[in-house]
Design a protein around this motif. Sequence first.
Motif, PDB file in Angstrom:
ATOM      1  N   GLU A 156       0.793  -1.213  -0.014  1.00  0.00           N
ATOM      2  CA  GLU A 156      -0.051  -0.102  -0.194  1.00  0.00           C
ATOM      3  C   GLU A 156       0.884   1.279   0.058  1.00  0.00           C
ATOM      4  OE1 GLU A 156      -3.982  -1.863   2.312  1.00  0.00           O
ATOM      5  OE2 GLU A 156      -2.411  -0.834   3.368  1.00  0.00           O
ATOM      6  N   HIS A 157       2.088   1.178   0.725  1.00  0.00           N
ATOM      7  CA  HIS A 157       2.892   2.321   0.852  1.00  0.00           C
ATOM      8  C   HIS A 157       3.648   2.477  -0.615  1.00  0.00           C
ATOM      9  CE1 HIS A 157       2.674   3.862   4.988  1.00  0.00           C
ATOM     10  NE2 HIS A 157       2.891   2.561   5.370  1.00  0.00           N
ATOM     11  N   ILE A 158       3.853   1.657  -1.081  1.00  0.00           N
ATOM     12  CA  ILE A 158       4.549   1.687  -2.499  1.00  0.00           C
ATOM     13  C   ILE A 158       3.734   2.248  -3.403  1.00  0.00           C
ATOM     14  CG2 ILE A 158       5.590   0.421  -4.383  1.00  0.00           C
ATOM     15  CD1 ILE A 158       6.917  -1.580  -2.250  1.00  0.00           C
ATOM     16  N   TYR A 159       2.349   1.717  -3.527  1.00  0.00           N
ATOM     17  CA  TYR A 159       1.412   2.219  -4.462  1.00  0.00           C
ATOM     18  C   TYR A 159       1.174   3.573  -4.230  1.00  0.00           C
ATOM     19  CZ  TYR A 159      -2.939   2.423  -7.193  1.00  0.00           C
ATOM     20  OH  TYR A 159      -3.969   2.713  -8.076  1.00  0.00           O
ATOM     21  N   GLY A 160       0.809   4.011  -3.010  1.00  0.00           N
ATOM     22  CA  GLY A 160       0.542   5.224  -2.532  1.00  0.00           C
ATOM     23  C   GLY A 160       1.544   6.124  -2.973  1.00  0.00           C
ATOM     24  N   TYR A 161       2.796   5.914  -2.808  1.00  0.00           N
ATOM     25  CA  TYR A 161       3.903   6.829  -3.181  1.00  0.00           C
ATOM     26  C   TYR A 161       4.097   7.112  -4.568  1.00  0.00           C
ATOM     27  CZ  TYR A 161       8.710   8.564  -3.975  1.00  0.00           C
ATOM     28  OH  TYR A 161       9.774   9.327  -4.271  1.00  0.00           O
ATOM     29  N   ARG A 162       4.082   5.984  -5.408  1.00  0.00           N
ATOM     30  CA  ARG A 162       4.070   5.921  -7.029  1.00  0.00           C
ATOM     31  C   ARG A 162       2.788   6.489  -7.528  1.00  0.00           C
ATOM     32  NH1 ARG A 162       9.244   6.118  -7.990  1.00  0.00           N
ATOM     33  NH2 ARG A 162      10.517   4.539  -7.180  1.00  0.00           N
ATOM     34  N   ILE A 163       1.675   6.269  -7.143  1.00  0.00           N
ATOM     35  CA  ILE A 163       0.515   6.754  -7.808  1.00  0.00           C
ATOM     36  C   ILE A 163      -0.200   8.101  -7.203  1.00  0.00           C
ATOM     37  CG2 ILE A 163      -1.434   5.859  -8.707  1.00  0.00           C
ATOM     38  CD1 ILE A 163       0.526   4.685  -9.907  1.00  0.00           C
ATOM     39  N   GLY A 164      -0.023   7.893  -5.740  1.00  0.00           N
ATOM     40  CA  GLY A 164      -0.595   9.300  -5.250  1.00  0.00           C
ATOM     41  C   GLY A 164      -1.743   9.002  -4.538  1.00  0.00           C
ATOM     42  N   HIS A 165      -2.677   8.179  -4.963  1.00  0.00           N
ATOM     43  CA  HIS A 165      -3.912   7.827  -4.389  1.00  0.00           C
ATOM     44  C   HIS A 165      -4.406   6.829  -5.129  1.00  0.00           C
ATOM     45  CE1 HIS A 165      -5.421  10.362  -7.647  1.00  0.00           C
ATOM     46  NE2 HIS A 165      -6.631   9.790  -7.641  1.00  0.00           N
ATOM     47  N   GLY A 166      -5.742   6.049  -4.455  1.00  0.00           N
ATOM     48  CA  GLY A 166      -6.407   5.189  -5.013  1.00  0.00           C
ATOM     49  C   GLY A 166      -6.230   3.598  -4.041  1.00  0.00           C
ATOM     50  N   ASP A 167      -6.994   2.775  -4.510  1.00  0.00           N
ATOM     51  CA  ASP A 167      -6.994   1.419  -3.663  1.00  0.00           C
ATOM     52  C   ASP A 167      -6.595   0.421  -4.343  1.00  0.00           C
ATOM     53  OD1 ASP A 167      -8.320   2.882  -1.226  1.00  0.00           O
ATOM     54  OD2 ASP A 167     -10.079   2.803  -2.549  1.00  0.00           O
ATOM     55  N   ILE A 168      -5.883  -0.519  -3.697  1.00  0.00           N
ATOM     56  CA  ILE A 168      -5.519  -1.923  -4.064  1.00  0.00           C
ATOM     57  C   ILE A 168      -6.145  -2.986  -3.453  1.00  0.00           C
ATOM     58  CG2 ILE A 168      -3.344  -1.108  -5.224  1.00  0.00           C
ATOM     59  CD1 ILE A 168      -1.983  -2.113  -2.727  1.00  0.00           C
ATOM     60  N   ASP A 169      -6.532  -4.276  -4.002  1.00  0.00           N
ATOM     61  CA  ASP A 169      -6.769  -5.399  -3.224  1.00  0.00           C
ATOM     62  C   ASP A 169      -5.858  -6.418  -3.131  1.00  0.00           C
ATOM     63  OD1 ASP A 169      -9.377  -4.147  -2.972  1.00  0.00           O
ATOM     64  OD2 ASP A 169     -10.043  -4.797  -4.961  1.00  0.00           O
ATOM     65  N   ILE A 170      -5.833  -6.941  -2.095  1.00  0.00           N
ATOM     66  CA  ILE A 170      -4.941  -8.304  -2.019  1.00  0.00           C
ATOM     67  C   ILE A 170      -5.796  -9.328  -1.845  1.00  0.00           C
ATOM     68  CG2 ILE A 170      -2.992  -9.108  -0.451  1.00  0.00           C
ATOM     69  CD1 ILE A 170      -2.146  -6.540  -0.237  1.00  0.00           C
ATOM     70  N   GLU A 171      -5.458 -10.312  -2.740  1.00  0.00           N
ATOM     71  CA  GLU A 171      -6.427 -11.733  -2.634  1.00  0.00           C
ATOM     72  C   GLU A 171      -5.457 -12.816  -2.837  1.00  0.00           C
ATOM     73  OE1 GLU A 171      -9.698 -11.756  -5.320  1.00  0.00           O
ATOM     74  OE2 GLU A 171     -10.396  -9.822  -4.630  1.00  0.00           O
ATOM     75  N   ASP A 172      -5.513 -13.885  -1.680  1.00  0.00           N
ATOM     76  CA  ASP A 172      -4.761 -15.038  -2.124  1.00  0.00           C
ATOM     77  C   ASP A 172      -3.252 -14.870  -2.599  1.00  0.00           C
ATOM     78  OD1 ASP A 172      -7.138 -16.576  -1.697  1.00  0.00           O
ATOM     79  OD2 ASP A 172      -7.653 -16.424  -3.807  1.00  0.00           O
ATOM     80  N   GLY A 173      -2.681 -13.694  -1.841  1.00  0.00           N
ATOM     81  CA  GLY A 173      -1.138 -13.654  -2.099  1.00  0.00           C
ATOM     82  C   GLY A 173      -0.862 -12.977  -3.315  1.00  0.00           C
ATOM     83  N   THR A 174      -2.012 -12.143  -3.947  1.00  0.00           N
ATOM     84  CA  THR A 174      -1.733 -11.149  -5.173  1.00  0.00           C
ATOM     85  C   THR A 174      -2.186 -10.141  -4.905  1.00  0.00           C
ATOM     86  OG1 THR A 174      -1.806 -13.216  -6.332  1.00  0.00           O
ATOM     87  CG2 THR A 174      -2.202 -11.352  -7.494  1.00  0.00           C
ATOM     88  N   VAL A 175      -1.392  -8.874  -5.075  1.00  0.00           N
ATOM     89  CA  VAL A 175      -1.931  -7.575  -5.253  1.00  0.00           C
ATOM     90  C   VAL A 175      -2.673  -7.441  -6.637  1.00  0.00           C
ATOM     91  CG1 VAL A 175      -1.385  -5.027  -4.928  1.00  0.00           C
ATOM     92  CG2 VAL A 175       0.049  -7.035  -3.746  1.00  0.00           C
ATOM     93  N   LYS A 176      -3.964  -6.942  -6.457  1.00  0.00           N
ATOM     94  CA  LYS A 176      -4.605  -6.390  -7.538  1.00  0.00           C
ATOM     95  C   LYS A 176      -4.632  -4.938  -7.889  1.00  0.00           C
ATOM     96  CE  LYS A 176      -7.227 -10.863  -7.483  1.00  0.00           C
ATOM     97  NZ  LYS A 176      -6.664 -11.376  -8.773  1.00  0.00           N
ATOM     98  N   ILE A 177      -4.043  -4.435  -8.716  1.00  0.00           N
ATOM     99  CA  ILE A 177      -3.630  -3.065  -9.137  1.00  0.00           C
ATOM    100  C   ILE A 177      -4.451  -2.543 -10.268  1.00  0.00           C
ATOM    101  CG2 ILE A 177      -2.073  -1.214  -9.550  1.00  0.00           C
ATOM    102  CD1 ILE A 177      -0.039  -2.625  -7.948  1.00  0.00           C
ATOM    103  N   PRO A 178      -5.323  -1.571 -10.055  1.00  0.00           N
ATOM    104  CA  PRO A 178      -6.050  -0.956 -11.296  1.00  0.00           C
ATOM    105  C   PRO A 178      -5.349  -0.768 -12.429  1.00  0.00           C
ATOM    106  CG  PRO A 178      -6.954  -0.083  -9.375  1.00  0.00           C
ATOM    107  CD  PRO A 178      -5.742  -0.895  -8.828  1.00  0.00           C
ATOM    108  N   SER A 179      -5.561  -1.064 -13.561  1.00  0.00           N
ATOM    109  CA  SER A 179      -4.578  -0.864 -14.836  1.00  0.00           C
ATOM    110  C   SER A 179      -5.018   0.905 -15.182  1.00  0.00           C
ATOM    111  CB  SER A 179      -4.980  -1.536 -15.838  1.00  0.00           C
ATOM    112  OG  SER A 179      -4.577  -2.976 -15.738  1.00  0.00           O
ATOM    113  N   THR A 180      -6.093   1.308 -14.755  1.00  0.00           N
ATOM    114  CA  THR A 180      -6.353   2.786 -15.152  1.00  0.00           C
ATOM    115  C   THR A 180      -6.312   3.724 -14.012  1.00  0.00           C
ATOM    116  OG1 THR A 180      -8.719   2.134 -15.043  1.00  0.00           O
ATOM    117  CG2 THR A 180      -7.674   2.267 -17.163  1.00  0.00           C
ATOM    118  N   HIS A 181      -5.962   4.813 -13.963  1.00  0.00           N
ATOM    119  CA  HIS A 181      -5.793   5.487 -12.762  1.00  0.00           C
ATOM    120  C   HIS A 181      -6.574   6.823 -12.963  1.00  0.00           C
ATOM    121  CE1 HIS A 181      -3.839   8.142  -9.571  1.00  0.00           C
ATOM    122  NE2 HIS A 181      -3.375   8.730 -10.451  1.00  0.00           N
ATOM    123  N   SER A 182      -7.455   7.297 -12.032  1.00  0.00           N
ATOM    124  CA  SER A 182      -8.198   8.581 -12.024  1.00  0.00           C
ATOM    125  C   SER A 182      -7.190   9.723 -12.076  1.00  0.00           C
ATOM    126  CB  SER A 182      -9.455   8.428 -11.135  1.00  0.00           C
ATOM    127  OG  SER A 182      -9.913   7.422 -11.381  1.00  0.00           O
TER     128      SER A 182
END
Length: 213
Positions: A156-182
């Motif tokens: 979450e910290h890495i995503y927040g630093y690189r993208i700035g805002h937004g949410d990621i989901d983590i399921e079964d050991g996999t980080v699911k990151i949206p391919s599009t960014h608002s």
Amino acid sequence: MKEGELVLIGYTGRAEGEIFDTTDEDVAKENSIDREDAELKPVPVLIGREYIIEGLEEKLYDMEVGDKQEVTVPAEKGYGKRSSDNIATYPEKEFQKQGVEVRPGEELMIGQRRGKVVSKGSGRVRIDFNHPLAGKELEYDLEVLEKVEDDKEIAEHIYGYRIGHGDIDIEDGTVKIPSTHSHGDHDHELPEEVKDMLREEIEEATSLDVEFV
């Protein structure tokens, strides 16, 4: 601290005796520092990935959680030296065509670069693209607040630093990151180089896999 670890730091930075940035809310209030563009909170640093200037990152290797240091950063390990190559002149009519009123002292975006208008006259506009702190020795009060060890928090910290805002989901050991960014009132596809960077940093710093959805 060592390369690959993610830590949260707090700091107050000074240039020529004046505070220019801080993560401390009280210091910000006392010095009328406006941080509308960023929250006053600890800053995540993935050590070895240039999340902060070189002169600060170097010090983290010799620090532990709870350590505080006063750090002096020379210009070459901060925001670099000032360069005349980073000052450009443009015809004023180019701005007029776009309906842009140019005023000395204001900042403008030209392509992917932000610069400060230093002069306007004789139909020409000079813009300085040097970083405002270029050429200056910097003083920091630096503190290591926490080492983040939970994989989900690290991602979450890495995503927040690189993208700035937004949410990621983590399921079964996999980080699911949206391919599009608002961004503002529109969405755009994350560039491949950004996807590669996120995948590499998260997979190296955690035991999680990364998938873009």
